[in-house]
Design an enzyme around this catalytic site. Structure first.
Site, mmCIF file in Angstrom:
data_model
loop_
_atom_site.group_PDB
_atom_site.id
_atom_site.type_symbol
_atom_site.label_atom_id
_atom_site.label_comp_id
_atom_site.label_asym_id
_atom_site.label_seq_id
_atom_site.Cartn_x
_atom_site.Cartn_y
_atom_site.Cartn_z
ATOM 1 N N ARG A 59 -10.609 3.520 -2.366
ATOM 2 C CA ARG A 59 -10.211 2.777 -1.154
ATOM 3 C C ARG A 59 -10.641 3.590 0.080
ATOM 4 O O ARG A 59 -9.837 4.292 0.676
ATOM 5 C CB ARG A 59 -8.695 2.557 -1.138
ATOM 6 N N CYS A 91 -9.232 -4.138 -10.491
ATOM 7 C CA CYS A 91 -8.703 -2.920 -9.873
ATOM 8 C C CYS A 91 -7.372 -3.176 -9.169
ATOM 9 O O CYS A 91 -6.848 -2.289 -8.497
ATOM 10 C CB CYS A 91 -9.704 -2.295 -8.926
ATOM 11 N N ASN A 97 -3.884 -7.835 -6.514
ATOM 12 C CA ASN A 97 -2.822 -7.699 -5.505
ATOM 13 C C ASN A 97 -3.003 -8.772 -4.438
ATOM 14 O O ASN A 97 -2.054 -9.470 -4.063
ATOM 15 C CB ASN A 97 -2.874 -6.321 -4.850
ATOM 16 N N ASP A 98 -4.227 -8.883 -3.949
ATOM 17 C CA ASP A 98 -4.476 -9.902 -2.933
ATOM 18 C C ASP A 98 -4.640 -11.283 -3.555
ATOM 19 O O ASP A 98 -4.208 -12.276 -2.984
ATOM 20 C CB ASP A 98 -5.712 -9.539 -2.107
ATOM 21 N N GLU A 142 -10.739 -11.532 -4.792
ATOM 22 C CA GLU A 142 -9.323 -11.404 -4.433
ATOM 23 C C GLU A 142 -8.863 -12.508 -3.494
ATOM 24 O O GLU A 142 -7.753 -12.474 -2.970
ATOM 25 C CB GLU A 142 -9.025 -10.018 -3.846
ATOM 26 N N ARG A 190 2.489 -9.699 0.261
ATOM 27 C CA ARG A 190 2.738 -8.716 -0.800
ATOM 28 C C ARG A 190 3.685 -7.593 -0.384
ATOM 29 O O ARG A 190 4.175 -6.843 -1.222
ATOM 30 C CB ARG A 190 1.423 -8.149 -1.323
ATOM 31 N N HIS A 215 0.804 -1.224 0.000
ATOM 32 C CA HIS A 215 0.000 0.000 0.000
ATOM 33 C C HIS A 215 0.835 1.270 0.000
ATOM 34 O O HIS A 215 0.383 2.306 -0.467
ATOM 35 C CB HIS A 215 -1.023 -0.038 1.130
#
Ligand code: PEP
Ligand code: MG
Length: 578
Positions: free
Chosen positions: A299, A504, A456-457, A433, A467, A192
């Site tokens: 987010r 996304c 990402n997840d 995800e 990550r 992040h």
């Protein structure tokens, strides 16, 4: 000169001075008895600390009012009020007189007690006060203990921040215009901190392992956020090379805006939507500047991450409204709070042993229905201002979608009762995800108005790679056959049910993946706004048919290496066009 190589996570070229920022670690707070006749001098030490802290906070407040969104300024204002609160001072004085111990210890002990009491409260307002107390007690202790550290909220000169690790909340609250680049030991492309640094346009190189030990305070650094190179004390020749590269970068950034109003359409007429991911309302304008056709991922948890999380319905409503007004009639997908994992608010999140597999996102929200419904009401109210879609994160199975939808219905009923207008037909989608969600996408599609794939997840959980951990980052391959299969399953399941499949995760903005994603049938790509021009330019130079062939071949590959080689070959074949 020394050359370090890390993971390029936010492009841009910067030459500047290093500031080593070590996470704030208080020394053990001294504890000793005092005599009765020492009470007055201890008390005046504290009053002096209060005075200094108030002065510092006033400066911050003025700056916050000038430069920050209303909700951020409100946090600083709360700190100021607390510093001026006679009750807090009375409690400290009583304790000092009755315990006869040094004031540093008295302050430390009382604030810990208050924080603990407040942070388990069910009342959101009281929980917020816990963060305020934590913040101001640290400020007072810094002054009492004479701790002189660089404070990121108060940087007075331009720096390249060199850190071991940086919490997203620290990045949010620091004086960002002074931070010209970030160089960090930890982190990866999808952590992040990387996502936020892109959002703020701060060049960043992460995953450097030991940069914070190898670089000294004040060293001149040259940072290339596109290649991942960091030069420590560069020589004249290298400096000249960097200056040239900087000019080229600036020119390319200007050029990329020229296709802003063109549609994202392949040569054979496949039109997809390109949207932006945002973390704070102020980014909406940037999204429009790069030609985003909406916000595909807001987010919203970043409203809850800064100390003193502004969780009230009104503050949320204002933030959502701000985004919707900027976006005009364009759709805005608000993701409900995804705190936890590497986005934990230390004041409120329980200390999970394994946070990435722990109490985060929808799990956290379903466990705290009042907090969740407060957000849902704020989103519903905002849906009267512009086009809003709701999205639930970290869905692992159908039960969570059903429970979340039930709470949404309750929130709608509450809005109706209060006679506040909202969009009765608001679309409700989910993020795919977690592998279990991708595997059951056919079932989940029946309860969803759209899907958005969070690569990402999804990648993190598919290959079991943290990550944010640079040591295992090499395993996080988006082209791993398992990931490609999950993507296909999800997109096919969405289409079979007649709903759209969006993405996304960072992969949506990666031009090495664009052709495969088009070929797999992805309908909507949502990414860091500045990536939109290059993705669009590629889409406009290929045919859907050739992308479909590529995707099919990629799906039959046995390893990510084969897929990468295939994409390289495909690109070479289409090189003239691309
Ligand atoms: C994702 O996981 O891909 C995603 C978009 O969500 P976040 O990065 O906020 O976890
Ligand atoms: Mg995610």
């Amino acid at each position: 000169m020394k050359k370090l190589n890390g993971i390029p996570t936010s492009s841009g070229i910067v030459i500047g001075k290093a500031l080593i920022y070590v996470e704030e670690e208080f020394p053990e707070i001294p504890r000793h008895s005092i005599r009765k006749d020492e009470v007055a001098s201890e008390w005046s030490r504290l009053l002096k600390a209060f005075d200094e802290a108030t002065k510092e906070t006033k400066v911050l407040y003025e700056r916050a009012q000038r430069e920050m969104a209303q909700e951020h300024a409100a946090i600083v204002e709360a700190h100021l009020l607390m510093l001026e609160d006679p009750d807090f001072q009375d409690q400290l004085k009583n304790r000092l007189e009755s315990r006869l111990e040094n004031i540093d210890w008295i302050l430390w002990e009382l604030s810990r007690e208050l924080i603990q009491k407040l942070s388990i409260s069910t009342d959101a307002y009281l929980r917020e006060r816990a963060a305020d107390i934590s913040d101001i007690s640290r400020r007072l202790l810094r002054s009492l203990l004479n701790i002189k550290k660089p404070v990121l909220t108060e940087l007075s000169e331009d720096v390249i921040l060199v850190v071991h690790d940086l919490m997203p909340s620290e990045l949010l609250s620091m004086r960002r215009e002074r931070v010209k680049a970030i160089v960090m030991d930890m982190g990866s492309r999808t952590s992040h901190t990387a996502i936020l640094s892109q959002a703020f346009g701060i060049p960043a190189v992460l995953g450097l392992s030991s940069a914070s030990r190898e670089i000294k305070d004040g060293d001149i650094l040259a940072v290339d956020g596109s290649s991942g190179e960091v030069l420590v004390k560069p020589t004249g020749k290298d400096l000249a090379r960097y200056k040239k590269a900087l000019e080229k970068f600036q020119k390319a950034a200007e050029d990329s805006l020229s296709g802003r109003d063109l549609p994202a359409e392949t040569l054979d007429g496949r039109r997809v939507a390109l949207k932006a991911n945002i973390e704070i309302p102020e980014e909406a304008e940037l999204a429009l500047r790069y030609g985003a056709e909406g916000i595909g991922l807001y987010r919203s948890e970043f409203l809850f991450l800064a100390p003193g999380q502004p969780a009230e319905e009104e503050i949320q409503y204002l933030a959502y409204g701000q985004v919707l007004r900027v976006m005009g009639g364009l759709p805005v997908t608000i993701r409900t709070i995804d705190v936890g994992g590497d986005k934990a608010n230390p004041e409120f999140q329980h200390n999970d042993k394994n946070p990435l597999l722990g109490w985060r996102a929808i799990r956290f929200c379903l466990a705290l229905p009042q907090l969740f419904k407060t957000q849902l009401r704020a989103i519903l109210r905002a849906s009267a201002i512009g086009k809003v879609r709701i999205m639930f994160p970290m869905i692992s199975g159908i039960e969570e979608v059903e429970q979340a939808r039930e709470l949404l219905e309750e929130a709608k009923a509450e809005c109706r009762k209060r006679k506040v207008p909202f969009d009765e037909n608001i679309e409700v989608g989910i993020m795919i995800e977690i592998p279990s969600a991708a595997m059951t996408a056919d079932i989940l599609a029946k309860k969803s108005d759209f899907f958005s794939i969070g690569t990402n997840d999804l990648i993190q959980y598919s290959m079991a790679v943290d990550r944010g951990n640079e040591k295992v980052n090499y395993l996080a391959k988006p082209t791993h056959p398992a990931v490609l299969r999950f993507l296909k399953m999800t997109i096919d399941a969405a289409h079979k049910q007649g709903i759209k499949a969006a993405m996304c995760g960072e992969l949506a903005g990666d031009i090495n993946a664009t052709a495969i994603l088009l070929g797999l049938g992805l309908d909507e790509f949502s990414m860091t706004a500045s990536h939109i021009p290059q993705v669009k330019s590629l889409i406009r130079k290929v045919t859907l048919e050739s992308c479909k062939v590529l995707a099919e071949k990629a799906l039959s590959c046995e390893s990510w290496r084969d897929v990468e080689a295939l994409v390289k070959k495909w690109t070479a074949k289409h090189a003239q066009k691309i």
